[in-house]
Design an enzyme around this catalytic site. Structure first.
Site, PDB file in Angstrom:
ATOM      1  N   ARG A  41       0.841  -1.206   0.000  1.00 21.92           N
ATOM      2  CA  ARG A  41       0.000   0.000   0.000  1.00 21.92           C
ATOM      3  C   ARG A  41       0.874   1.254   0.000  1.00 21.92           C
ATOM      4  O   ARG A  41       0.435   2.305  -0.485  1.00 21.92           O
ATOM      5  CB  ARG A  41      -0.942  -0.026   1.226  1.00 21.92           C
ATOM      6  CG  ARG A  41      -2.009   1.076   1.209  1.00 21.92           C
ATOM      7  CD  ARG A  41      -3.083   0.819   2.260  1.00 21.92           C
ATOM      8  NE  ARG A  41      -4.166   1.787   2.263  1.00 21.92           N
ATOM      9  CZ  ARG A  41      -4.299   2.776   3.147  1.00 21.92           C
ATOM     10  NH1 ARG A  41      -3.409   2.935   4.095  1.00 21.92           N
ATOM     11  NH2 ARG A  41      -5.327   3.605   3.075  1.00 21.92           N
ATOM     12  N   ILE A  50      -7.523   7.814  -0.539  1.00 20.32           N
ATOM     13  CA  ILE A  50      -7.377   6.366  -0.709  1.00 20.32           C
ATOM     14  C   ILE A  50      -8.184   5.782   0.454  1.00 20.32           C
ATOM     15  O   ILE A  50      -8.020   6.216   1.608  1.00 20.32           O
ATOM     16  CB  ILE A  50      -5.888   5.915  -0.677  1.00 20.32           C
ATOM     17  CG1 ILE A  50      -5.758   4.390  -0.815  1.00 20.32           C
ATOM     18  CG2 ILE A  50      -5.142   6.409   0.543  1.00 20.32           C
ATOM     19  CD1 ILE A  50      -4.304   3.903  -1.023  1.00 20.32           C
ATOM     20  N   SER A  51      -9.103   4.862   0.176  1.00 20.71           N
ATOM     21  CA  SER A  51      -9.994   4.354   1.227  1.00 20.71           C
ATOM     22  C   SER A  51      -9.204   3.632   2.317  1.00 20.71           C
ATOM     23  O   SER A  51      -8.110   3.112   2.075  1.00 20.71           O
ATOM     24  CB  SER A  51     -11.020   3.380   0.624  1.00 20.71           C
ATOM     25  OG  SER A  51     -11.832   4.042  -0.310  1.00 20.71           O
ATOM     26  N   GLN A  52      -9.816   3.589   3.489  1.00 18.17           N
ATOM     27  CA  GLN A  52      -9.258   2.843   4.630  1.00 18.17           C
ATOM     28  C   GLN A  52      -9.127   1.364   4.232  1.00 18.17           C
ATOM     29  O   GLN A  52     -10.048   0.812   3.598  1.00 18.17           O
ATOM     30  CB  GLN A  52     -10.243   3.008   5.786  1.00 18.17           C
ATOM     31  CG  GLN A  52      -9.828   2.384   7.071  1.00 18.17           C
ATOM     32  CD  GLN A  52     -10.905   2.585   8.144  1.00 18.17           C
ATOM     33  OE1 GLN A  52     -11.823   3.381   7.976  1.00 18.17           O
ATOM     34  NE2 GLN A  52     -10.784   1.854   9.228  1.00 18.17           N
ATOM     35  N   PRO A  53      -8.037   0.688   4.592  1.00 14.86           N
ATOM     36  CA  PRO A  53      -7.883  -0.728   4.230  1.00 14.86           C
ATOM     37  C   PRO A  53      -9.071  -1.600   4.657  1.00 14.86           C
ATOM     38  O   PRO A  53      -9.514  -2.471   3.912  1.00 14.86           O
ATOM     39  CB  PRO A  53      -6.594  -1.136   4.952  1.00 14.86           C
ATOM     40  CG  PRO A  53      -5.812   0.131   5.043  1.00 14.86           C
ATOM     41  CD  PRO A  53      -6.810   1.227   5.233  1.00 14.86           C
TER      42      PRO A  53
END
Ligand code: SAM
Length: 218
Positions: A40, A66-69
């Site tokens: 990431r 960028i979205s949260q994992p």
């Protein structure tokens, strides 16, 4: 030339991140393996890469994130990806989610509304050797030319379920979309059982940037 390093430290941090999202309830081993595989930090500016393995969304420029994992894992798990699935992703953003779908063996079509992000991400993923089908435009209307899709994923918050997306789903197909107001949205999974029978399931709340466009926020 693109020079990216995936050190032991990064790999260790990734393992810890996988433990965190597993604890939060993600059980799909293929999804967890994809998160463990994909660096990431490649998707971050090097000055900020110490934040890459926190379970948090992060700014990627142009007012986008960028979205949260955990969110990526949650949406991906709901999609039940099979290798070879033709998937449409609305909101390419950094390309991280698209790359996860690609790692799971999907044929990924991804559309982004912000030209600068579209250009940057297309160039970057291509350099990484991750070949997705990239489109620039309003994804709230889907991608009629390429339909039908086995799976459709919306990675921005919609005011209502975009009807074009339901139409562009194949029979047996799944649409995952966060729907709500501009601040919080409920995650929905819609399964198209027949041309007229749609099953809708509701999951927990999330906070996405708004889905803009004709079938989004205007
Ligand atoms: N999937 C992304 C990732 O992995 O980094 C995260 C996406 S970010 C939370 C949401 C993205 O949706 C933004 O890049 C935004 O520009 C895009 N977006 C918003 N409305 C859109 C639309 N109508 N069509 C396509 N993209 C849209």
């Amino acid at each position: 030339m693109l020079k990216l390093e995936d050190s032991y430290r990064h790999k260790g941090q990734r393992k810890e991140l996988v433990k965190v999202i597993k604890k939060k309830g993600i059980t799909d081993e293929a999804v967890l393996a994809a998160i463990n595989t994909l660096p990431r930090h490649f998707f971050f500016d090097s000055a900020l890469d110490s934040h890459a393995y926190e379970d948090k969304a992060f700014p990627i420029g142009e007012g986008q994130t960028i979205s949260q994992p955990y969110t990526v894992a949650f949406q991906t798990e709901l999609l039940q990806i099979n290798p070879g699935d033709k998937v449409l992703e609305i909101g390419t953003g950094s390309g991280y989610q698209g790359a996860i779908l690609h790692l799971l063996g999907a044929e990924v079509h991804t559309i982004e509304y912000q030209k600068k992000l579209f250009d940057k991400t297309k160039k970057f993923l291509t350099k990484l050797g991750i070949h997705l089908h990239f489109y620039f435009g309003d994804g709230s209307k889907g991608l009629a030319d390429q339909a039908p899709f086995d799976k459709i994923l919306v990675t921005a918050g919609a005011p209502v379920v975009p009807q074009s997306l339901l139409q562009q789903l194949s029979i047996g197909g799944i649409l995952v979309v966060p729907v709500g107001d501009r601040k919080t949205q409920k995650m929905l999974r819609l399964t198209k059982k027949t041309a007229i029978k749609i099953i809708q399931e509701e999951f927990e709340n999330f906070a996405f940037v708004p889905l803009l466009g004709a079938e989004g926020w205007r």
